[in-house]
Motif scaffolding. Sequence first.
Motif, PDB file in Angstrom:
ATOM      1  N   ARG A 137     -12.680   3.572   2.552  1.00  0.00           N
ATOM      2  CA  ARG A 137     -11.640   4.489   3.034  1.00  0.00           C
ATOM      3  C   ARG A 137     -11.551   4.334   4.544  1.00  0.00           C
ATOM      4  NH1 ARG A 137     -10.622   8.688  -0.499  1.00  0.00           N
ATOM      5  NH2 ARG A 137      -8.694   8.808   0.710  1.00  0.00           N
ATOM      6  N   SER A 138     -10.391   3.898   5.031  1.00  0.00           N
ATOM      7  CA  SER A 138     -10.245   3.648   6.455  1.00  0.00           C
ATOM      8  C   SER A 138      -8.776   3.655   6.833  1.00  0.00           C
ATOM      9  CB  SER A 138     -10.857   2.293   6.823  1.00  0.00           C
ATOM     10  OG  SER A 138     -10.539   1.943   8.155  1.00  0.00           O
ATOM     11  N   ARG A 139      -8.464   4.193   8.013  1.00  0.00           N
ATOM     12  CA  ARG A 139      -7.090   4.147   8.504  1.00  0.00           C
ATOM     13  C   ARG A 139      -6.754   2.762   9.046  1.00  0.00           C
ATOM     14  NH1 ARG A 139      -6.482   8.241  13.379  1.00  0.00           N
ATOM     15  NH2 ARG A 139      -4.383   7.376  13.255  1.00  0.00           N
ATOM     16  N   ASP A 140      -7.789   1.932   9.319  1.00  0.00           N
ATOM     17  CA  ASP A 140      -7.554   0.590   9.833  1.00  0.00           C
ATOM     18  C   ASP A 140      -7.206  -0.404   8.738  1.00  0.00           C
ATOM     19  OD1 ASP A 140      -8.059   1.328  12.478  1.00  0.00           O
ATOM     20  OD2 ASP A 140     -10.216   1.044  12.228  1.00  0.00           O
ATOM     21  N   ILE A 141      -7.396  -0.015   7.479  1.00  0.00           N
ATOM     22  CA  ILE A 141      -6.952  -0.822   6.345  1.00  0.00           C
ATOM     23  C   ILE A 141      -5.729  -0.104   5.804  1.00  0.00           C
ATOM     24  CG2 ILE A 141      -7.606  -1.850   4.150  1.00  0.00           C
ATOM     25  CD1 ILE A 141     -10.543  -1.466   5.020  1.00  0.00           C
ATOM     26  N   ASP A 142      -4.581  -0.503   6.272  1.00  0.00           N
ATOM     27  CA  ASP A 142      -3.354   0.276   6.133  1.00  0.00           C
ATOM     28  C   ASP A 142      -2.469  -0.288   5.031  1.00  0.00           C
ATOM     29  OD1 ASP A 142      -1.328   2.049   6.598  1.00  0.00           O
ATOM     30  OD2 ASP A 142      -0.764   1.256   8.555  1.00  0.00           O
ATOM     31  N   LEU A 143      -2.060   0.570   4.128  1.00  0.00           N
ATOM     32  CA  LEU A 143      -1.128   0.167   3.078  1.00  0.00           C
ATOM     33  C   LEU A 143       0.284   0.115   3.672  1.00  0.00           C
ATOM     34  CD1 LEU A 143      -0.666  -0.469   0.063  1.00  0.00           C
ATOM     35  CD2 LEU A 143      -0.329   1.993  -0.276  1.00  0.00           C
TER      36      LEU A 143
ATOM     37  N   VAL B  62       2.650  -4.852  -9.982  1.00  0.00           N
ATOM     38  CA  VAL B  62       2.656  -4.207  -8.672  1.00  0.00           C
ATOM     39  C   VAL B  62       2.207  -5.220  -7.622  1.00  0.00           C
ATOM     40  CG1 VAL B  62       1.393  -2.526  -7.251  1.00  0.00           C
ATOM     41  CG2 VAL B  62       2.338  -1.833  -9.465  1.00  0.00           C
ATOM     42  N   VAL B  63       2.854  -5.182  -6.470  1.00  0.00           N
ATOM     43  CA  VAL B  63       2.450  -6.004  -5.321  1.00  0.00           C
ATOM     44  C   VAL B  63       2.180  -5.068  -4.153  1.00  0.00           C
ATOM     45  CG1 VAL B  63       3.151  -7.806  -3.694  1.00  0.00           C
ATOM     46  CG2 VAL B  63       3.818  -7.979  -6.108  1.00  0.00           C
ATOM     47  N   THR B  64       1.056  -5.267  -3.482  1.00  0.00           N
ATOM     48  CA  THR B  64       0.736  -4.451  -2.312  1.00  0.00           C
ATOM     49  C   THR B  64       0.494  -5.342  -1.102  1.00  0.00           C
ATOM     50  OG1 THR B  64      -1.628  -4.394  -2.896  1.00  0.00           O
ATOM     51  CG2 THR B  64      -0.255  -2.586  -3.679  1.00  0.00           C
ATOM     52  N   LEU B  65       0.883  -4.851   0.047  1.00  0.00           N
ATOM     53  CA  LEU B  65       0.683  -5.562   1.310  1.00  0.00           C
ATOM     54  C   LEU B  65      -0.109  -4.662   2.245  1.00  0.00           C
ATOM     55  CD1 LEU B  65       1.271  -8.010   3.130  1.00  0.00           C
ATOM     56  CD2 LEU B  65       3.382  -6.861   3.849  1.00  0.00           C
ATOM     57  N   TRP B  66      -1.282  -5.127   2.635  1.00  0.00           N
ATOM     58  CA  TRP B  66      -2.198  -4.357   3.475  1.00  0.00           C
ATOM     59  C   TRP B  66      -2.258  -4.962   4.870  1.00  0.00           C
ATOM     60  CZ3 TRP B  66      -4.732  -0.204   1.117  1.00  0.00           C
ATOM     61  CH2 TRP B  66      -4.614  -0.161  -0.286  1.00  0.00           C
ATOM     62  N   GLU B  67      -2.338  -4.097   5.865  1.00  0.00           N
ATOM     63  CA  GLU B  67      -2.461  -4.530   7.257  1.00  0.00           C
ATOM     64  C   GLU B  67      -3.845  -4.165   7.780  1.00  0.00           C
ATOM     65  OE1 GLU B  67      -0.048  -4.283  11.483  1.00  0.00           O
ATOM     66  OE2 GLU B  67       0.498  -2.935   9.846  1.00  0.00           O
ATOM     67  N   CYS B  68      -4.538  -5.170   8.326  1.00  0.00           N
ATOM     68  CA  CYS B  68      -5.868  -4.941   8.901  1.00  0.00           C
ATOM     69  C   CYS B  68      -5.707  -4.696  10.396  1.00  0.00           C
ATOM     70  CB  CYS B  68      -6.780  -6.152   8.666  1.00  0.00           C
ATOM     71  SG  CYS B  68      -7.109  -6.487   6.929  1.00  0.00           S
ATOM     72  N   HIS B  69      -5.622  -3.433  10.798  1.00  0.00           N
ATOM     73  CA  HIS B  69      -5.491  -3.123  12.217  1.00  0.00           C
ATOM     74  C   HIS B  69      -6.726  -3.638  12.954  1.00  0.00           C
ATOM     75  CE1 HIS B  69      -1.877  -0.841  11.636  1.00  0.00           C
ATOM     76  NE2 HIS B  69      -2.459  -0.017  10.790  1.00  0.00           N
TER      77      HIS B  69
ATOM     78  N   THR C  76       4.537  -2.689  11.885  1.00  0.00           N
ATOM     79  CA  THR C  76       4.874  -1.354  12.393  1.00  0.00           C
ATOM     80  C   THR C  76       6.286  -1.307  12.954  1.00  0.00           C
ATOM     81  OG1 THR C  76       3.813  -1.928  14.483  1.00  0.00           O
ATOM     82  CG2 THR C  76       2.494  -0.695  12.881  1.00  0.00           C
ATOM     83  N   GLN C  77       6.869  -2.487  13.228  1.00  0.00           N
ATOM     84  CA  GLN C  77       8.216  -2.544  13.782  1.00  0.00           C
ATOM     85  C   GLN C  77       9.258  -2.971  12.747  1.00  0.00           C
ATOM     86  OE1 GLN C  77       8.225  -4.947  17.362  1.00  0.00           O
ATOM     87  NE2 GLN C  77       6.346  -3.987  18.128  1.00  0.00           N
ATOM     88  N   VAL C  78       8.828  -3.179  11.513  1.00  0.00           N
ATOM     89  CA  VAL C  78       9.758  -3.599  10.459  1.00  0.00           C
ATOM     90  C   VAL C  78      10.418  -2.363   9.850  1.00  0.00           C
ATOM     91  CG1 VAL C  78       9.952  -4.683   8.192  1.00  0.00           C
ATOM     92  CG2 VAL C  78       8.463  -5.697   9.944  1.00  0.00           C
ATOM     93  N   PRO C  79      11.748  -2.255   9.921  1.00  0.00           N
ATOM     94  CA  PRO C  79      12.411  -1.088   9.334  1.00  0.00           C
ATOM     95  C   PRO C  79      12.384  -1.153   7.816  1.00  0.00           C
ATOM     96  CG  PRO C  79      14.030  -2.644  10.162  1.00  0.00           C
ATOM     97  CD  PRO C  79      12.690  -3.178  10.579  1.00  0.00           C
TER      98      PRO C  79
END
Length: 252
Positions: free
Chosen positions: A50-56, A73-80, A128-131
């Motif tokens: 559980r982490s805010r740095d592993i962002d869905l 289902v397809v998920t895209l995660w961002e590793c801050h 974070t900048q993708v609408p």
Amino acid sequence: MRRGIHLLEEVDFRPMNSRRPLEYLTWLTRYKREDETRTAPELTSGMSIRSRDIDLAGAFYAVGITGHPQFKVVTLWECHGGWDGGWRQMMDIYRGVDQRLFLSDIDDLRHSAFSRPLGAVAGSPPLTQVPPAEFYLFESARVRPGAALDYLAAVRAERAPLLAEHGHRLAGLYEVLFTDNEAVTLWGVSLDDHLATQRARDAALGLDDEATADPRLLAWGRRARDFLDGPWRETLLAPFPGSRLAPERASG
């Protein structure tokens, strides 16, 4: 600026049960919203890291009629923080093979899951900048060994301006990491622009005399073969409410 590191996961549900993808997406988006207020990562029983740095960044229902297996289902995660941020946190849970790795609130819900680590390349916009968009065009391309970066550079320089004229916004240009023969691209598009693009291609093939042809769409297909070495596929994804790339999040 550090390179963007992401994780793409494709999840299948069998036997075919239309409720399972909904249950999974609802569970996933709910617990990741809870993680937005966390100050430190934590390994928990039932939900793993559980982490805010592993962002869905994106949770999508795969549009089966475009070539996906049904109920996917397809998920895209961002590793801050990149390698030393969210990626390190994900890797840390495997050190010592903690028994909590093998406990999950969604045991028996998924049939299988396939993950691909992605590295953003030059020209890939920060997520974070993708609408948000109505739909996302998801491309997976098998390229000649070592040609992924060259292919993505050609996409950025040649294809992105063309698709922009057809209402497609670039959302991601990714090298698939730990392999040398695959690239992934992601584009936001409205349903109207998706349909208009298909008709422009049909017209260029001489198969639609009621739409304006754009032969450049066919020319890109020929150009792409300079880099490809196997299957190439584009499919559509529908964003699920509750993830950043879903339209409902546009207002806040």
